[in-house]
Design a protein around this motif. Structure first.
Motif, PDB file in Angstrom:
ATOM      1  N   PRO A 404      80.742  -0.381  32.627  1.00  0.00           N
ATOM      2  CA  PRO A 404      79.326  -0.668  32.407  1.00  0.00           C
ATOM      3  C   PRO A 404      78.476   0.594  32.529  1.00  0.00           C
ATOM      4  O   PRO A 404      78.709   1.441  33.385  1.00  0.00           O
ATOM      5  CB  PRO A 404      78.997  -1.670  33.510  1.00  0.00           C
ATOM      6  N   SER A 405      77.504   0.708  31.641  1.00  0.00           N
ATOM      7  CA  SER A 405      76.510   1.771  31.706  1.00  0.00           C
ATOM      8  C   SER A 405      75.150   1.120  31.924  1.00  0.00           C
ATOM      9  O   SER A 405      75.015  -0.106  31.874  1.00  0.00           O
ATOM     10  CB  SER A 405      76.504   2.574  30.396  1.00  0.00           C
ATOM     11  N   SER A 406      74.126   1.945  32.144  1.00  0.00           N
ATOM     12  CA  SER A 406      72.795   1.360  32.329  1.00  0.00           C
ATOM     13  C   SER A 406      72.346   0.640  31.054  1.00  0.00           C
ATOM     14  O   SER A 406      71.648  -0.377  31.115  1.00  0.00           O
ATOM     15  CB  SER A 406      71.791   2.467  32.686  1.00  0.00           C
ATOM     16  N   TRP A 407      72.785   1.153  29.886  1.00  0.00           N
ATOM     17  CA  TRP A 407      72.407   0.531  28.622  1.00  0.00           C
ATOM     18  C   TRP A 407      73.133  -0.802  28.437  1.00  0.00           C
ATOM     19  O   TRP A 407      72.524  -1.826  28.127  1.00  0.00           O
ATOM     20  CB  TRP A 407      72.753   1.489  27.478  1.00  0.00           C
ATOM     21  N   SER A 408      74.454  -0.795  28.627  1.00  0.00           N
ATOM     22  CA  SER A 408      75.205  -2.048  28.451  1.00  0.00           C
ATOM     23  C   SER A 408      74.812  -3.076  29.503  1.00  0.00           C
ATOM     24  O   SER A 408      74.791  -4.285  29.230  1.00  0.00           O
ATOM     25  CB  SER A 408      76.710  -1.776  28.513  1.00  0.00           C
ATOM     26  N   ALA A 409      74.476  -2.604  30.711  1.00  0.00           N
ATOM     27  CA  ALA A 409      74.045  -3.530  31.759  1.00  0.00           C
ATOM     28  C   ALA A 409      72.729  -4.200  31.383  1.00  0.00           C
ATOM     29  O   ALA A 409      72.518  -5.391  31.659  1.00  0.00           O
ATOM     30  CB  ALA A 409      73.908  -2.787  33.087  1.00  0.00           C
ATOM     31  N   GLU A 410      71.824  -3.442  30.727  1.00  0.00           N
ATOM     32  CA  GLU A 410      70.554  -4.029  30.292  1.00  0.00           C
ATOM     33  C   GLU A 410      70.791  -5.083  29.216  1.00  0.00           C
ATOM     34  O   GLU A 410      70.147  -6.137  29.208  1.00  0.00           O
ATOM     35  CB  GLU A 410      69.621  -2.935  29.768  1.00  0.00           C
ATOM     36  N   LEU A 411      71.739  -4.818  28.317  1.00  0.00           N
ATOM     37  CA  LEU A 411      72.080  -5.819  27.307  1.00  0.00           C
ATOM     38  C   LEU A 411      72.664  -7.072  27.951  1.00  0.00           C
ATOM     39  O   LEU A 411      72.367  -8.205  27.535  1.00  0.00           O
ATOM     40  CB  LEU A 411      73.077  -5.239  26.297  1.00  0.00           C
ATOM     41  N   GLY A 455      78.469  -0.903  23.309  1.00  0.00           N
ATOM     42  CA  GLY A 455      79.341  -1.944  22.792  1.00  0.00           C
ATOM     43  C   GLY A 455      80.249  -2.562  23.825  1.00  0.00           C
ATOM     44  O   GLY A 455      80.839  -3.613  23.586  1.00  0.00           O
ATOM     45  N   GLN A 456      80.370  -1.917  25.010  1.00  0.00           N
ATOM     46  CA  GLN A 456      81.214  -2.483  26.068  1.00  0.00           C
ATOM     47  C   GLN A 456      80.512  -3.603  26.830  1.00  0.00           C
ATOM     48  O   GLN A 456      81.078  -4.170  27.767  1.00  0.00           O
ATOM     49  CB  GLN A 456      81.668  -1.394  27.035  1.00  0.00           C
TER      50      GLN A 456
END
Length: 482
Positions: A404-411, A455-456
């Motif tokens: 998880p990244s901050s971007w994927s976590a926001e999604l 995408g993760q």
């Protein structure tokens, strides 16, 4: 006590014995009603006729190609009874080398008819004859039903396979006449020996083929340029064909047309639009903006639905990517829509929120916040809509390696509605192979290119894609290999 006022009626000499088949109350029978003797004899005659037709073809094959090895079997086509399913597993017998090649459905009178094409090796012709003999003369030990009933009762016809038997594409695209075109030939196997054997047949028939092929489990796909007669000759000469489809066309013809001609194509498509876009359903594009003045986008993208997270960026598409995504979200395969004469129904409208600046880049650690801001802007603009959020914007920074990244976590948070109890459907790109050297290294480059961030995301729908448009048709690129 018997009623003596009305004598009993006895019907003598009108009794017929038949096997009992249990049927569900009120539902369609699992099998069509058959007279075993009549149906078994009919199938026997059809099988014998197919065998005689196969023998007659031998002389034709000898005329077509002297140097090609003789056929080692025949193709049979089984047609199912209208609106009944064939017993596919029972038709095939791998231990005897009898292989199911393809199954297709065709609509007739509003109902579906199923077809199966099967390869029968030489010397194994008696397999189906034995099945029919058992059907006619033997019964199952427990229920006393005809043997092989599930297999044979649903078969309406048996014949020697022809080109149509291998055609698994749209029937409207079936080849006719003497004009040549490109076709995908799916071979039944992936062995190199099968490929060499088939290429030898192509050489004998003077049929052009592409140097490139695709390999799938139990299938090898080659491109050939042929007409309907040549395809028929291929079916008669080769034991290795499983399916035939029309090769996918590129949009080169449309792209090279003059602007006036392209406009005519677009207007013709607009005339075939069926109904008005539903104002309550939308696909929201988060990208480089969208140029809504495009002829095909204007009817389904209102000016008020074009937004940006930064007013100074304006809402127009500064790069072209967002407009292309909008066309895909609206029409799917635009080439097919343009070339077809059928009505095109679009049941949704488009929205656009520009999330990429015309110059420079966004601050990476703000990707998640920018995405959230874009979603909220669309929801404030039209709060009552049901929308799919489409984002084909990713980063090639592989530091997260699927974590998880901050971007994927926001999604994940936006999708689940954990913060505002508003669930959302995100469709996110898996990423693109961008460096030209990686294209040439395909498919090995997949080993060093993972799914791009975000995408993760666990809760988003991450989509990857490929194209079959690898056939070079530009005359200026003669000699190039795809």
């Amino acid at each position: 006590m018997a009623n003596t006022d009305f004598p009993h009626i006895f019907l003598d000499g009108y009794v017929e014995t038949s096997h009992y088949v249990r049927k569900g109350g009120g539902k369609r029978p699992l099998l069509p009603s058959r007279d075993v003797a009549l149906h078994g004899s009919f199938l026997q005659r059809k099988l014998d006729q197919a065998w005689r037709d196969a023998q007659r073809q031998r002389s034709i094959r000898e005329r077509l190609a002297v140097s090609v090895p003789g056929r080692e079997g025949m193709y049979l086509e089984f047609r199912g009874e209208l609106d009944y399913k064939l017993a596919i597993k029972s038709i095939e017998s791998p231990s005897d080398g009898i292989r199911l090649l393809s199954v297709r459905e065709r609509e007739e009178d509003g109902k579906q008819t199923e077809y199966a094409t099967v390869f029968v090796p030489a010397g194994k012709e008696k397999y189906f004859k034995r099945k029919i003999d058992e059907y006619l003369h033997e019964v199952t030990p427990k229920k006393g039903l005809p043997k092989n009933q599930r297999l044979l009762d649903v078969i309406a016809d048996i014949k020697l396979a022809v080109i149509e038997s291998f055609w698994t594409d749209d029937p409207k695209l079936f080849p006719c006449g003497e004009n040549t075109d490109w076709f995908e030939i799916w071979l039944r196997g992936e062995d190199e020996k099968i490929k060499k054997r088939f290429l030898r047949v192509l050489e004998e028939l003077h049929i052009d083929s592409s140097s490139r092929n695709l390999v799938f489990p139990e299938r090898l796909v080659l491109l050939v340029r042929a007409n309907s007669q040549q395809l028929g000759d291929l079916v008669q000469l080769s034991d290795d064909i499983a399916e035939i489809r029309k090769a996918k066309e590129t949009a080169r013809f449309l792209l090279e047309s003059q602007n006036a001609a392209q406009t005519d194509w677009a207007r013709a498509l607009l005339d075939r639009l069926d109904g008005e876009p539903n104002g309550n359903q939308a696909v929201c594009i988060l990208d480089t903006g969208v140029n809504r003045g495009h002829l095909l986008l204007e009817p389904i993208l209102d000016p008020g639905d074009c937004q940006t997270i930064e007013p100074s960026w304006e809402t127009h598409d500064h790069e072209g990517h967002g407009t292309l995504m909008a066309g895909l979200a609206a029409y799917g395969n635009l080439q097919q829509a343009l070339e077809s004469s059928d009505a095109v129904r679009i049941s949704h409208r488009l929205e656009s929120v520009k999330i990429l600046p015309p110059h420079g880049e966004n601050v990476p650690n703000l990707y998640g916040a920018i995405t959230a801001q874009a979603v909220y802007r669309a929801e404030v603009q039209a709060p009552g809509r049901r929308r799919v959020i489409c984002m084909a914007v990713t980063t090639t920074d592989f530091r997260d390696m699927g974590q998880p990244s901050s971007w994927s976590a926001e999604l994940d948070a936006l999708s689940s509605g954990v913060e505002d109890e508003q669930r959302r459907l995100f469709v996110v790109a898996a990423g693109n192979v961008q460096d030209s050297w990686e294209w040439g290294n395909y498919p090995e480059s997949n080993l060093t290119n993972g799914v791009h961030d975000p995408g993760q995301s666990w809760n988003a729908l991450t989509v990857g894609a490929h194209t079959w448009l690898d056939r070079i048709t530009d005359s200026t690129c003669a000699g190039y290999k795809s």
